[in-house]
Design a protein around this motif. Sequence first.
Motif, PDB file in Angstrom:
ATOM      1  N   GLN A 131      12.257  -5.282  -2.970  1.00 38.55           N
ATOM      2  CA  GLN A 131      11.218  -6.452  -2.826  1.00 38.55           C
ATOM      3  C   GLN A 131      11.294  -7.273  -4.251  1.00 38.55           C
ATOM      4  OE1 GLN A 131       7.183  -4.858  -3.591  1.00 38.55           O
ATOM      5  NE2 GLN A 131       6.327  -6.298  -2.118  1.00 38.55           N
ATOM      6  N   TYR A 133       9.403  -9.783  -5.381  1.00 41.59           N
ATOM      7  CA  TYR A 133       8.035 -10.655  -5.654  1.00 41.59           C
ATOM      8  C   TYR A 133       7.724 -10.898  -6.981  1.00 41.59           C
ATOM      9  CZ  TYR A 133       6.117 -10.181  -0.783  1.00 41.59           C
ATOM     10  OH  TYR A 133       6.001 -10.304   0.486  1.00 41.59           O
ATOM     11  N   SER A 134       7.309 -10.132  -7.980  1.00 40.20           N
ATOM     12  CA  SER A 134       6.894 -10.174  -9.236  1.00 40.20           C
ATOM     13  C   SER A 134       8.022 -11.056 -10.012  1.00 40.20           C
ATOM     14  CB  SER A 134       6.592  -8.861  -9.796  1.00 40.20           C
ATOM     15  OG  SER A 134       5.699  -8.242  -9.289  1.00 40.20           O
ATOM     16  N   GLY A 139       2.722 -12.041 -11.514  1.00 41.95           N
ATOM     17  CA  GLY A 139       2.163 -10.547 -10.844  1.00 41.95           C
ATOM     18  C   GLY A 139       1.040 -10.468 -10.214  1.00 41.95           C
ATOM     19  N   SER A 140      -0.186 -10.439 -10.864  1.00 42.04           N
ATOM     20  CA  SER A 140      -1.418 -10.496 -10.081  1.00 42.04           C
ATOM     21  C   SER A 140      -1.410 -12.151  -9.334  1.00 42.04           C
ATOM     22  CB  SER A 140      -2.714 -10.325 -11.106  1.00 42.04           C
ATOM     23  OG  SER A 140      -2.574  -9.130 -11.474  1.00 42.04           O
ATOM     24  N   TRP A 164      10.530  -6.041 -12.164  1.00 42.67           N
ATOM     25  CA  TRP A 164       9.618  -4.742 -11.642  1.00 42.67           C
ATOM     26  C   TRP A 164      10.376  -4.578 -10.354  1.00 42.67           C
ATOM     27  CZ3 TRP A 164       8.000  -2.943 -15.907  1.00 42.67           C
ATOM     28  CH2 TRP A 164       7.202  -3.671 -16.664  1.00 42.67           C
ATOM     29  N   THR A 166      11.525  -2.645  -7.988  1.00 41.00           N
ATOM     30  CA  THR A 166      11.962  -1.026  -7.679  1.00 41.00           C
ATOM     31  C   THR A 166      13.237  -0.854  -7.119  1.00 41.00           C
ATOM     32  OG1 THR A 166       9.360  -0.866  -7.476  1.00 41.00           O
ATOM     33  CG2 THR A 166      11.000   1.023  -6.928  1.00 41.00           C
ATOM     34  N   PHE A 216      12.864   0.719 -12.047  1.00 43.42           N
ATOM     35  CA  PHE A 216      12.617  -0.589 -11.988  1.00 43.42           C
ATOM     36  C   PHE A 216      13.977  -1.303 -12.596  1.00 43.42           C
ATOM     37  CE2 PHE A 216       8.531   1.054 -12.693  1.00 43.42           C
ATOM     38  CZ  PHE A 216       7.846   0.567 -11.802  1.00 43.42           C
ATOM     39  N   GLY A 371       1.095   4.307 -12.307  1.00 44.65           N
ATOM     40  CA  GLY A 371       1.902   3.241 -11.913  1.00 44.65           C
ATOM     41  C   GLY A 371       1.508   2.704 -10.437  1.00 44.65           C
ATOM     42  N   ILE A 374      -0.834   0.227  -9.921  1.00 45.29           N
ATOM     43  CA  ILE A 374      -0.724  -1.280 -10.211  1.00 45.29           C
ATOM     44  C   ILE A 374       0.186  -2.084  -9.277  1.00 45.29           C
ATOM     45  CG2 ILE A 374       0.500  -2.530 -12.065  1.00 45.29           C
ATOM     46  CD1 ILE A 374      -0.143  -0.396 -14.029  1.00 45.29           C
ATOM     47  N   GLY A 375       1.187  -1.223  -8.785  1.00 43.16           N
ATOM     48  CA  GLY A 375       2.053  -1.576  -7.652  1.00 43.16           C
ATOM     49  C   GLY A 375       1.193  -2.101  -6.439  1.00 43.16           C
ATOM     50  N   THR A 378      -3.013  -4.681  -8.570  1.00 45.31           N
ATOM     51  CA  THR A 378      -3.884  -3.670  -9.489  1.00 45.31           C
ATOM     52  C   THR A 378      -4.881  -3.478  -8.795  1.00 45.31           C
ATOM     53  OG1 THR A 378      -4.597  -5.547 -10.597  1.00 45.31           O
ATOM     54  CG2 THR A 378      -2.666  -4.551 -11.503  1.00 45.31           C
ATOM     55  N   GLU A 380      -7.989  -3.927 -10.394  1.00 44.75           N
ATOM     56  CA  GLU A 380      -8.859  -5.088 -10.570  1.00 44.75           C
ATOM     57  C   GLU A 380      -8.756  -6.242  -9.397  1.00 44.75           C
ATOM     58  OE1 GLU A 380      -6.820  -3.822 -12.626  1.00 44.75           O
ATOM     59  OE2 GLU A 380      -8.221  -2.958 -13.994  1.00 44.75           O
ATOM     60  N   ASN A 384     -11.257  -7.600  -6.610  1.00 43.22           N
ATOM     61  CA  ASN A 384     -11.434  -8.988  -6.199  1.00 43.22           C
ATOM     62  C   ASN A 384     -11.563  -8.994  -4.776  1.00 43.22           C
ATOM     63  OD1 ASN A 384     -11.981  -9.483  -9.015  1.00 43.22           O
ATOM     64  ND2 ASN A 384      -9.838 -10.385  -9.191  1.00 43.22           N
TER      65      ASN A 384
HETATM   66  C1  LIG Z   1       5.112   1.657  -9.734  1.00 44.51           C
HETATM   67  C2  LIG Z   1       5.204  -0.066  -9.323  1.00 44.51           C
HETATM   68  C3  LIG Z   1       6.251  -0.446  -8.569  1.00 44.51           C
HETATM   69  C4  LIG Z   1       6.350  -2.001  -8.416  1.00 44.51           C
HETATM   70  N1  LIG Z   1       7.421  -2.397  -7.382  1.00 44.51           N
HETATM   71  C5  LIG Z   1       7.882  -3.592  -7.414  1.00 44.51           C
HETATM   72  C6  LIG Z   1       8.491  -4.302  -6.613  1.00 44.51           C
HETATM   73  O1  LIG Z   1       9.360  -3.324  -6.107  1.00 44.51           O
HETATM   74  N2  LIG Z   1       8.882  -5.398  -6.675  1.00 44.51           N
HETATM   75  C7  LIG Z   1       7.952  -6.339  -7.365  1.00 44.51           C
HETATM   76  O2  LIG Z   1       8.323  -7.464  -6.738  1.00 44.51           O
HETATM   77  N3  LIG Z   1       7.057  -6.091  -7.915  1.00 44.51           N
HETATM   78  C8  LIG Z   1       6.814  -4.554  -8.045  1.00 44.51           C
HETATM   79  N4  LIG Z   1       6.017  -4.158  -9.049  1.00 44.51           N
HETATM   80  C9  LIG Z   1       5.031  -5.255  -9.808  1.00 44.51           C
HETATM   81  C10 LIG Z   1       3.566  -5.309  -9.382  1.00 44.51           C
HETATM   82  O3  LIG Z   1       3.585  -5.972  -8.377  1.00 44.51           O
HETATM   83  C11 LIG Z   1       2.948  -5.933 -10.818  1.00 44.51           C
HETATM   84  O4  LIG Z   1       2.788  -5.259 -11.832  1.00 44.51           O
HETATM   85  C12 LIG Z   1       1.504  -6.052 -10.253  1.00 44.51           C
HETATM   86  O5  LIG Z   1       1.130  -6.899  -9.380  1.00 44.51           O
HETATM   87  C13 LIG Z   1       0.679  -6.675 -11.479  1.00 44.51           C
HETATM   88  O6  LIG Z   1       1.144  -7.686 -11.930  1.00 44.51           O
HETATM   89  P1  LIG Z   1       1.737  -7.826 -13.791  1.00 44.51           P
HETATM   90  O7  LIG Z   1       2.344  -6.555 -14.057  1.00 44.51           O
HETATM   91  O8  LIG Z   1       2.199  -9.315 -14.104  1.00 44.51           O
HETATM   92  O9  LIG Z   1       0.135  -7.500 -14.541  1.00 44.51           O
HETATM   93  P2  LIG Z   1      -0.669  -8.929 -14.996  1.00 44.51           P
HETATM   94  O10 LIG Z   1      -1.101  -9.896 -13.625  1.00 44.51           O
HETATM   95  O11 LIG Z   1      -0.400  -9.820 -15.918  1.00 44.51           O
HETATM   96  O12 LIG Z   1      -1.982  -8.210 -14.937  1.00 44.51           O
HETATM   97  C14 LIG Z   1      -2.333  -7.664 -16.310  1.00 44.51           C
HETATM   98  C15 LIG Z   1      -3.599  -7.117 -16.244  1.00 44.51           C
HETATM   99  O13 LIG Z   1      -4.884  -8.217 -15.987  1.00 44.51           O
HETATM  100  C16 LIG Z   1      -5.504  -7.700 -14.990  1.00 44.51           C
HETATM  101  N5  LIG Z   1      -6.066  -9.183 -14.093  1.00 44.51           N
HETATM  102  C17 LIG Z   1      -4.804  -9.907 -13.707  1.00 44.51           C
HETATM  103  N6  LIG Z   1      -5.613 -11.058 -13.138  1.00 44.51           N
HETATM  104  C18 LIG Z   1      -6.879 -10.468 -12.794  1.00 44.51           C
HETATM  105  C19 LIG Z   1      -7.988 -11.202 -12.004  1.00 44.51           C
HETATM  106  N7  LIG Z   1      -7.854 -12.240 -11.387  1.00 44.51           N
HETATM  107  N8  LIG Z   1      -9.068 -10.483 -12.145  1.00 44.51           N
HETATM  108  C20 LIG Z   1      -9.247  -9.212 -12.835  1.00 44.51           C
HETATM  109  N9  LIG Z   1      -8.321  -8.780 -13.225  1.00 44.51           N
HETATM  110  C21 LIG Z   1      -6.921  -9.376 -13.301  1.00 44.51           C
HETATM  111  C22 LIG Z   1      -4.894  -6.855 -14.109  1.00 44.51           C
HETATM  112  O14 LIG Z   1      -5.380  -6.065 -13.133  1.00 44.51           O
HETATM  113  C23 LIG Z   1      -3.978  -6.013 -15.111  1.00 44.51           C
HETATM  114  O15 LIG Z   1      -4.715  -4.980 -15.472  1.00 44.51           O
HETATM  115  C24 LIG Z   1       5.638  -2.852  -9.339  1.00 44.51           C
HETATM  116  C25 LIG Z   1       4.920  -2.290 -10.395  1.00 44.51           C
HETATM  117  C26 LIG Z   1       4.685  -0.874 -10.212  1.00 44.51           C
HETATM  118  C27 LIG Z   1       3.575  -0.367 -11.464  1.00 44.51           C
END
Ligand SMILES: Cc1cc2nc3c(=O)[nH]c(=O)nc-3n(C[C@H](O)[C@H](O)[C@H](O)COP(=O)(O)OP(=O)(O)OC[C@H]3O[C@@H](n4cnc5c(N)ncnc54)[C@H](O)[C@@H]3O)c2cc1C
Length: 395
Positions: A131, A133-134, A139-140, A164, A166, A216, A371, A374-375, A378, A380, A384
């Motif tokens: 996948q 996406y990120s 991410g979020s 990230w 996977t 990852f 993890g 988060i995946g 998250t 949070e 929302n």
């Molecule tokens: C086990 C695992 C597998 C994964 N596999 C994949 C994959 O195969 N492909 C892929 O594309 N991605 C993958 N990911 C990535 C995952 O989708 C992102 O880590 C996740 O969406 C969070 O994005 P970020 O890491 O950029 O954190 P950020 O978005 O930077 O967030 C950092 C912190 O801020 C908080 N936050 C951010 N925005 C808000 C808001 N609006 N309100 C409240 N809190 C907020 C978050 O909750 C978090 O605690 C994986 C992650 C994990 C842990």
Amino acid sequence: MTDQLEEFRISTSNWLEENCPASMREAATTGDLTYGGRKAHYSNPDSKRWLDMMAKRGWTVPDWPKEYGGGGLNKEQAKILKKEMARLHCRPPLIGHGTWMLGPALLEFGNDEQKREHLPKIARGEIRWCQGYSEPGAGSDLASVRCKAEDKGDYFLVNGSKTWTTDAEKADWIFCLVRTNPDVKKQIGISFLLIDMNDPGIATKPIRLISGESHFCETFFDNVKVAKKNLVGELNRGWSIAKALLVHERSMMSDMQSFIPKPKYTLEEIAKSCIEKLNNPREKAVLSDRFCQLQMNSQALALTQQRLFEEMKAQQPSAAGLIMKYYGTENDKNRDELIVELLGHSGLGWEGEGFEEYALEASHHFLLTKGISIGGGTSEIQLNIIAKHALGLPD
Ligand SMILES: Cc1cc2nc3c(=O)[nH]c(=O)nc-3n(C[C@H](O)[C@H](O)[C@H](O)COP(=O)(O)OP(=O)(O)OC[C@H]3O[C@@H](n4cnc5c(N)ncnc54)[C@H](O)[C@@H]3O)c2cc1C
């Protein structure tokens, strides 16, 4: 259960008893799970045999239509199959991004050519997907993706990176969100592309995790040419597909306990042996209380899952589905935190002879559950979503 369903249950159970290899009815370790794909290595030949037998019946994806490699089962039959497999301890024959996420999305949004090309290969475990996406800045806030695909007439030219991803190094294909129009509201200029990981210009780099392992990768695209036929849905309208796919991802993650390898211990066993040994009555009362709370929450989750299933059958789904990823993964985290706490010093080991095998497993599992909350978005972000879409609160 109607007579027909009972008949289906009996024939399914008989078939599983006769055909599921004995070693596929033992608990799997992480390396044992079958993801399929061209690079798959089957250390146990029974894994491949089990995959092939189940794929032949379409039971790797029981509720997909038969014409795309599925079993053509209705929801109730598929649930019976799942229950019978659980009762007989049969391992899932195939798991991964293809069966969990891309397949259901293609069934909804793909054109006929894309369904015929990709779905049977997923169902037979021939092609493994990952996948894309990120990104470092998305991410979020996923709609901020910047990896771009330029329209070059016959093909798209893709440049940028994902993070990230996977198991990117083990996957054969990747489904990607790409920016196809940078000049409009960010959700409107995104497209959904399918890309062969063998295409020239793609590179992956593993990312090491706190667990010491590396599931990852960073994935880089340097002038990758992607045929136009690999665009799913309309150009610049990929955001709806992205969101629908995330619903499948979250539903899979909320039910993760049903297919990931079970630890060789249970919370009940650990709680019983550890709490009994405590001398301090207050400590005993507090930990017993947390244990009971967790058991009640787990039971409530299981009942909510059952309720959701009944709602789906009646085609009257409620907003309760939105809470499952959050509560499922938080419940897993709470359980593992209590286990590590109950184990005391012996729950802090990483490796070595000074620790029991089950205690080492518990500390690894404790990190794994961090993890999964988060995946797929998250906790949070899930809160929302619940606030906005289930409770109707303002942004
Ligand atoms: C086990 C695992 C597998 C994964 N596999 C994949 C994959 O195969 N492909 C892929 O594309 N991605 C993958 N990911 C990535 C995952 O989708 C992102 O880590 C996740 O969406 C969070 O994005 P970020 O890491 O950029 O954190 P950020 O978005 O930077 O967030 C950092 C912190 O801020 C908080 N936050 C951010 N925005 C808000 C808001 N609006 N309100 C409240 N809190 C907020 C978050 O909750 C978090 O605690 C994986 C992650 C994990 C842990």
